[in-house]
Write an enzyme that holds these catalytic residues in place. Structure first.
Site, mmCIF file in Angstrom:
data_model
loop_
_atom_site.group_PDB
_atom_site.id
_atom_site.type_symbol
_atom_site.label_atom_id
_atom_site.label_comp_id
_atom_site.label_asym_id
_atom_site.label_seq_id
_atom_site.Cartn_x
_atom_site.Cartn_y
_atom_site.Cartn_z
ATOM 1 N N ARG A 1 -4.365 16.128 -23.604
ATOM 2 C CA ARG A 1 -3.884 16.943 -22.472
ATOM 3 C C ARG A 1 -4.682 18.241 -22.347
ATOM 4 N NH1 ARG A 1 1.850 19.489 -24.490
ATOM 5 N NH2 ARG A 1 1.516 19.168 -26.698
ATOM 6 N N SER B 1 3.233 22.179 -20.475
ATOM 7 C CA SER B 1 3.276 20.895 -21.195
ATOM 8 C C SER B 1 2.198 19.935 -20.732
ATOM 9 C CB SER B 1 4.634 20.213 -21.008
ATOM 10 O OG SER B 1 5.658 21.013 -21.512
ATOM 11 N N GLU C 1 9.883 15.481 -8.487
ATOM 12 C CA GLU C 1 8.597 14.778 -8.556
ATOM 13 C C GLU C 1 8.275 14.020 -7.269
ATOM 14 O OE1 GLU C 1 11.058 14.519 -10.769
ATOM 15 O OE2 GLU C 1 10.285 15.486 -12.571
ATOM 16 N N PHE D 1 7.568 10.214 -15.430
ATOM 17 C CA PHE D 1 8.085 10.724 -14.151
ATOM 18 C C PHE D 1 7.011 10.707 -13.062
ATOM 19 C CE2 PHE D 1 10.285 13.353 -17.549
ATOM 20 C CZ PHE D 1 11.240 12.384 -17.764
ATOM 21 N N HIS E 1 1.723 12.964 -21.762
ATOM 22 C CA HIS E 1 2.734 12.477 -22.710
ATOM 23 C C HIS E 1 2.969 10.975 -22.535
ATOM 24 C CE1 HIS E 1 3.255 16.764 -22.812
ATOM 25 N NE2 HIS E 1 4.232 16.721 -23.707
ATOM 26 N N ASP F 1 11.026 12.705 -28.410
ATOM 27 C CA ASP F 1 11.899 12.662 -27.231
ATOM 28 C C ASP F 1 12.469 11.266 -26.965
ATOM 29 O OD1 ASP F 1 11.784 15.317 -26.713
ATOM 30 O OD2 ASP F 1 10.382 15.189 -25.043
ATOM 31 N N ARG G 1 0.040 13.413 -25.659
ATOM 32 C CA ARG G 1 0.577 14.673 -26.167
ATOM 33 C C ARG G 1 -0.027 15.116 -27.510
ATOM 34 N NH1 ARG G 1 5.800 15.236 -29.547
ATOM 35 N NH2 ARG G 1 5.966 17.477 -29.733
#
Lengths: 317, 281
Positions: free
Chosen positions: A13, A40, A61, A86, A112, A120, A170
């Site tokens: 990222r 993030s 989104e 998402f 991610h 998560d 990530r």
């Protein structure tokens, strides 16, 4: 085999962050939109340098993707960013109608992605995104393997005119692609030439494939390692040339078997050059919480798993 | 500039076009199309600064329009053709294999006037916001218009867009809701409590106007008023009261005509109520 040195450990990222910043400096039409995950998904560098070209949409989104479409059809190069779960799954219909079918120059950044999102858990660990985006006509799908390649891929996506899905991760992972290695959308990179088995890898699993190559070499097996960073359009010529030489194939990805890189390669081989093939990926199940490397081991996505798959493919020749 | 009588004649001809197009392919949505014929006439022949002869997708230096309720494509296609975006003869190809006049609007089919696909509801306000933001970045003071349905506001994305536009002061956007009060399954208020649209948008930070969308003079005046409200810090919403099926007595205010094609006999009856003013295609 050809040696690849670890140049450091960085998250892909952050490669996106640097690529987007450079794209913004290169072209004043580049804009970025984010749905409340700016640090993030690493749009922070761009947002800081180009605040007038950065748009915070809030946790919305669908709205973000469609706004990007409106900006793109007005001449902008619009990047949208969220977690891959998402930015693809939640907004599939918006991407389908307002981006892909409407020929809009929108870049869907999916951070991610995959199991290495870690703690998560399954709600955030999308393992179907390559499939979702690959099925869409007019969509380019890129899954770079390290920091340097992600930076290059981001710049290439910005320069390309059309919809692109850019998938990145990530955790910090080895950096091993030299900064000056050429990157071209749709052009596979042969990292090691071999004659016994073709190993096609994408994303975080490229490093694992190189590790597997070393282990196989110690056992006298000569593996060809090909980095497929662009899953669509697939570099069919590179895949077929390799399998015609080695006679068998293994696909490696941090994604479901269904819809992923393996599916794309299998479809190509069945049509043109049927050969034994094994899949390293996730077999029709959701992920769970855990540390990234624990999860990679649990779901059999490590170098030793690729070694086993390669031997199995060779035995089936 | 056309006078009221000329604009009314155009709207009547557009209604004839809509009925003939939908009858010809025995498929499509006459109700909302007829209800919005006056609006499309006002927008394309009076209100908007649009350049049919030099249509370019990016829309620089002109007003832009986005149809969020893609199912009323027939009325849009007719208005575009009558305004000179393409030959009116092409109207006869609606919904046929290979036609640029897809069942729902498509940029993919290269029809001049159409900039984005719509059909899956709820997306057009966001797309229009994107175009409006691009205009601001480009220093282009022209406006962006979008048209929505009162059933369509049941889609959550409309409220994501409404919240964003209000919070960010997207004041070069004029959105219009075709408030005909009906949708496929019945009255909007019964289907999902679509009421108090004005208050809803006011609370989201919009400037809201209301008018009768089937009275040409009122419509022209209110659209001008909307333009006066633009560039004042808030997005502008026009809640436009119309009648579904307007102009054809047996279709008026009847949700049965949302998505049903008239047969030949019904079409003849309908056409007898609408004078051929500009010549059928």
């Amino acid at each position: 085999m050809k040696e690849y040195k670890i140049l450091g450990e960085k998250d892909t990222r952050s490669g996106f962050a640097e690529g987007l910043l450079e794209a913004g400096r290169e072209n004043e039409n580049v804009v970025a939109l984010c749905a409340d995950l700016t640090p993030s998904v690493r749009m922070d560098l761009f947002a800081k340098e180009f605040p007038e070209r950065f748009f915070q949409t809030g946790i919305a989104e669908s709205n973000m993707v469609s706004i990007a479409s409106g900006m793109a059809l007005s001449g902008k190069v619009a990047f949208v960013g969220s977690f891959a779960a998402f930015s693809t799954g939640r907004t599939y219909d918006q991407i389908r109608q307002s981006v892909a079918y409407s020929d809009c120059n929108v870049k869907i950044a999916g951070s991610h992605a995959g199991i290495t999102l870690g703690e998560d858990g399954a709600t955030h660990q999308i393992l179907e995104d390559i499939g979702l985006m690959r099925m869409m006509p007019n969509m380019v799908v890129i899954n770079p393997c390290d920091f340097n390649q992600t930076k290059q891929a981001t710049l290439a996506a910005a320069r390309y005119n059309g919809p692109v899905y850019l998938r990145y991760g990530r955790p910090k992972v080895p950096v091993f692609i030299p900064e000056d290695m050429p990157f071209e959308i749709g052009k596979a990179i042969t990292l090691n030439e071999g004659k016994d088995v073709s190993i096609f890898a994408t994303g975080h699993l490229v490093w694992q494939a190189l590790e597997a190559c070393k282990q196989l070499e110690a056992e006298g097996i000569n593996a060809e390692i090909i980095n497929i960073h662009t899953i669509k359009p697939l570099d069919g010529k590179a895949v077929l040339n390799s399998v015609q030489k080695t006679g068998c194939a293994v696909s490696c990805e941090e994604h479901m078997y269904n819809g992923g890189l393996g599916d794309a390669i299998a479809q190509l081989l069945v049509r043109n050059h049927p050969a034994p093939m094994e899949f390293v990926g996730i077999d029709d199940e959701f992920g769970q919480s855990g540390k990234p490397m624990e999860l990679m081991k649990h779901y059999h996505l490590m170098a030793e798993d690729i070694v086993l798959a390669a031997k199995k493919a060779i035995n089936r020749k | 500039m056309k006078n009221i009588s000329e604009l009314q004649d155009i709207a009547t001809q557009i209604r004839r076009d809509v009925l003939r197009m939908i009858n010809s392919c025995q498929s499509g949505h006459p109700g909302g199309s007829l209800g919005c014929a006056d609006l499309f006439t006002a927008l394309y022949f009076n209100t908007m600064n649009a350049a049919p002869e030099t249509f370019a997708r990016e829309g620089r230096g002109e007003d832009m329009f986005f149809l969020s309720i893609g199912h009323i494509a027939p009325v849009w296609y007719s208005a575009l053709a009558r305004r000179g975006y393409f030959d009116i003869k092409e109207l006869s190809t609606l919904r046929q294999l290979g036609s640029r006049l897809q069942g729902h609007p498509s940029y993919h089919s290269n029809l001049p006037g159409v900039r984005a696909a719509s059909g899956s509801l709820g997306q057009g306000m966001s797309v229009a916001i994107g175009a409006a933001l691009a205009k601001k970045l480009n220093g282009d003071s022209n406006l962006v218009f979008s048209l929505h349905g009162d059933g369509e506001v049941e889609e959550g994305q409309i409220w994501e867009a409404a919240m964003f536009a209000g919070a960010n002061g997207v004041d070069n956007l004029i959105s219009i809701i075709d408030n005909n009060g009906v949708q496929i399954d019945g009255r909007c208020k019964d289907v999902c409590g679509v009421v108090n649209l004005k208050q809803k948008f006011l609370s989201f930070g919009w400037d809201v106007l209301e008018c009768d969308g089937n009275d040409m003079q009122t419509l022209l005046n209110t659209l001008e008023e909307c333009k006066q409200h633009a560039h004042l810090g808030k997005p502008v919403m026009l809640v436009m009261k119309t009648q579904m099926g307007k102009g054809v007595d047996f279709m008026e205010d009847n949700n049965g005509w949302h998505g049903k094609a008239p047969n030949d006999e019904q079409m003849q009856n309908a056409l007898s109520q609408l004078k051929e003013t500009l010549g059928d295609y």
